[in-house]
Motif scaffolding. Sequence first.
Motif: not given
Length: 516
Positions: A40-51, A53-64, A66-67, A135-137
Amino acid sequence: MEKELIINSTPTEVEIALLENSKLVEIHYQKTNTNFTVGDIFLGRIRKLMPGLNAAFVDIGHKKDAFLHYTDLGPKLRSLLKYTDGAINDGQRSYLLDNFEFEDEIIKTGKIDQVLNKRQAILVQILKEPISTKGPRLSCEITIPGRYLVLTPFSNIVAVSKKISNKEERERLEQIVKSIQPKNFGLIVRTAAEGKGVQELHEEMFLMLEKWKQIHEQLNGATPHLKLLSELDKTSSILRDLLNDSFNRIMVNDKELHYNIKNFMSGIAPNKVGIVKHHRSTRPIFETFGISKQIKSSFGKTATMSSGAYLVIEHTEAMHVIDVNSGHKVVKGNQAEAALAVNIEAAEEIARQLRLRDIGGIIIIDFIDMRVSDHRKELVSLMRDFMKKDRAQHTILPLSKFGLMQITRQRARPEVKINTAEKCPSCNGSGTINPSILLTDEIQRDLEFIVQSRPNSKIYIKVHPYVEAYLKKGFYSIQMQWYRKYFKWVAIRADQDYRLNQYNFFDSNDDEIRLD
């Protein structure tokens, strides 16, 4: 090899069983209300940057949230962000990339906070479904898969599946695909494309471009979070990825789903539409084709093989461990040959179990000790052959000096876990039983009440197969006694999913007659 797809549709989920030579090798479940599927392809929004982990958490509508890890951003991230921003703000008028200017690629060793900003809109694709508490990766390397090709925007690469071994065929397909390749789009040739002509490949490439066009149109003025493109449902995606000439039957119990599958098949393989059949029997479809029995025998801690040898499968947080046991059957003759034979049988069953349970991560297998070097090499070679039919990416290492085999297998979905343990049919798991466990007396009492309250209704009773046999035994059976007593024929139907002391009465509309 003959393949069959048996599909059981219920109001809340769809169960899909893949059989190879009548043996269950894959089982899939899909909830009818699921909104987060691999692809599935989503337009998400960066919720939080985690330097850290070198990763970001993205809001795509899931309760958790996404990573999204830096390694899944892809080298063309800046070009993707530029295209996404332009499509949202009407700066990118065309969905094609003919005049699109690429941005500089990001480096492999970069940091997440150097390329992404908090609250930024981003185009992402689900790489792994939500598993357990996670959440989803996600991935930013967008792909649009078809039956023969995979379209990859912001790329110029043409690649051919390694499973197509014929050199001339690989070169032929590569030349065809290069001739139809859109500018700044990459194409990956799938195994199913072997032997296909330019017209079939061009038609599919056009359909994939149409999907990319839909994404572009939905991005115009869009705000996160928004699903832009949904992957096919589980049934259609399995057919798209697996369908070949060895499929000889697709059986489905739902009339609407049967119609949808025939329509889908007419698009991808018109010559195979005839193998799609509608299961009309009142008997459950999984029971008719012996799938329920195979599920019960295949899941659980122990998996027994035809020779008497068995596997013990244990799960931990870090890995999965499989122990091979020869069982009580003593094989006369050469012990080394006997150990090899058991290990080969176990390797084939393990390959099936990994697909069936969709076990991912690290798997450690403790085979029966083999001292002959050639036997060890032969086992590893055969294990790789058995795993070739597995669509999940995997790596198999040679046996260690302790006789252990290590396998890593991709996990994109939650592992299939089916609890095959049953409650005690007498106490129902409580540890106590009623003063009387005379089942026939209870059935007789309920039947008498139903006959009195519904004298003109046609009824039948559903019971465990053992109870069915007992009620029908002999010419002057209990069933016949009911007929003589109540002047009403009570049909008896067996259901192997019933507990030994479970029974239910139904009317002619298959509605359960409740007595409470």
